[in-house]
Design a protein around this motif. Sequence first.
Motif, short mmCIF file in Angstrom:
data_model
loop_
_atom_site.label_atom_id
_atom_site.label_comp_id
_atom_site.label_asym_id
_atom_site.label_seq_id
_atom_site.Cartn_x
_atom_site.Cartn_y
_atom_site.Cartn_z
N ARG A 1 -19.35 -26.05 1.60
CA ARG A 1 -19.34 -27.39 2.38
C ARG A 1 -21.01 -27.46 2.39
N THR A 2 -21.69 -26.63 2.59
CA THR A 2 -23.19 -26.72 2.76
C THR A 2 -23.74 -27.43 1.47
N ALA A 3 -23.00 -26.66 0.09
CA ALA A 3 -23.41 -27.20 -1.23
C ALA A 3 -22.96 -28.50 -1.30
N GLY B 1 -25.20 -32.25 -1.89
CA GLY B 1 -24.98 -33.27 -2.94
C GLY B 1 -24.45 -32.76 -4.19
N ALA B 2 -24.19 -31.34 -4.10
CA ALA B 2 -23.53 -30.69 -5.21
C ALA B 2 -22.01 -30.90 -5.56
N SER C 1 -28.35 -31.06 -9.84
CA SER C 1 -29.31 -30.16 -9.91
C SER C 1 -29.59 -29.29 -8.66
N VAL C 2 -28.68 -29.84 -7.35
CA VAL C 2 -28.79 -29.02 -6.23
C VAL C 2 -27.82 -27.85 -5.93
N GLY C 3 -28.07 -27.18 -4.81
CA GLY C 3 -27.07 -26.18 -4.63
C GLY C 3 -27.84 -24.82 -4.12
N ILE C 4 -27.01 -23.76 -3.86
CA ILE C 4 -27.49 -22.61 -3.13
C ILE C 4 -27.38 -21.53 -4.15
#
Length: 436
Positions: A357-359, A363-364, A376-379
């Motif tokens: 959920r944080t990812a 915006g992932a 491009s975003v993530g963990i």
Amino acid sequence: MADARDVVGRKRDGQPLTEDEIRSVVLGYAREEVPDYLASAFLMAAFIRGLDTDETVALTRAMVDSGATLPLDGVSRPKVDKHSTGGVADGVTLVFAPLAASLGMAVAKLSGRGLGHTGGTLDKLEAIPGFRTELSPQELERQVEEVGCAVAAQTKDLVPADGALYALRDATATVPSVPLIAASVMSKKLAVGTDLILLDVKAGSGAFMKTPEEADALAAACVDLARGWGRSARAAVTDMSQPLGESVGNALDIVEAVEVLRGGRPGRLADLTLEFAAAAQVALLKTDPTDARRRAEEALSSGEALESFRRMVEAQGGDPSVVDDPVAVLPAAPVAVPLDADRTGYLAEVDAEAVGRTAVALGAGRRRKGDPIDPSVGIVLRAKVGDRLEEGKPIGEIHARDEKFAAAASAAVNAALTVTDSRPERPPLVYRWRDA
Ligand code: URA
């Protein structure tokens, strides 16, 4: 044709439904003759009352019959399909498809997009510039024959009733039901002509099924359906009590998959993929089990699996240099910061759903069907259950649009970790296999 309202009433009262009754709701809904509110009521009644084996078979058959099938008669190699019930950092398909192709099998994989906290293979592949996931059935078949693998979007004509009902289940809190998931998963597998169906049934905090026992019931229901259809299937109940790999995003998952395909990233993602590749060889190529694992490892270390991935990317219009230098080719987030542990101790538990959920919040993923995503975003979370964490020391990275998003994500990931003074047991990777 039974009246859908009567069918809902009978299920509400706990009465078993006939095949005709189930078909009238499912096919009626796919044809837009049964309204959303009646189909929702049917799903909730089925969710609460359950469906017995005959009803689950009838639901599956109705879904398969709602559309076209993909026999794949033009593919000469042994054909294997692999499906995960959904998890976090679950990049198995990205590695498995080219790996199986390099071992002489064929994989025609129809994948989905991320929904809820789980990632989607199509979204990940579309992070590669130019990569096309919309393939016609003819293109898909030709590519599988020539390259050995293709990963594409499910077409509108294939099991359309599942597409419609799955979206409705997502909107009506009726997803985590064994018969509904089994019918949904297996209708898509049974509509495609493969020699072996491999199922990865996830259990744990990042999965729909939270315990191995629930996941095993789902695995048994899926395998029973395959057996009833005379199809060969193997289902593994696997651990999703923490993210499987290290990357939760889209471009980040591709970077990780390329590293695994290079044989350069040992760990749980590589291990599980090798386990599936070995199972496929044993079933389809009659390879000895110990040789099967070794052959799969060699296909990674020799670069053959990576070469299959390159050919698949190229065939689907993507930039093939992603296999040489993924970081240079894939979109990069404006901000990349270390993810530091906020406590010292042993990592005992991960709320993988919260990490997923944080990812999504970065915006992932999408909150609603059709929302745009940021590839491009993530963990990146490198720590696994049983590892020692040191306060202030990096356990991964956050890739975000700006510093504010990154700080919020760091706090959220740390909040999803349970840290203890004593070293916990590491969870197994595979709880059990079931066969049809
Ligand atoms: N995956 C599916 O295809 N269907 C479900 O219902 C859940 C996971």
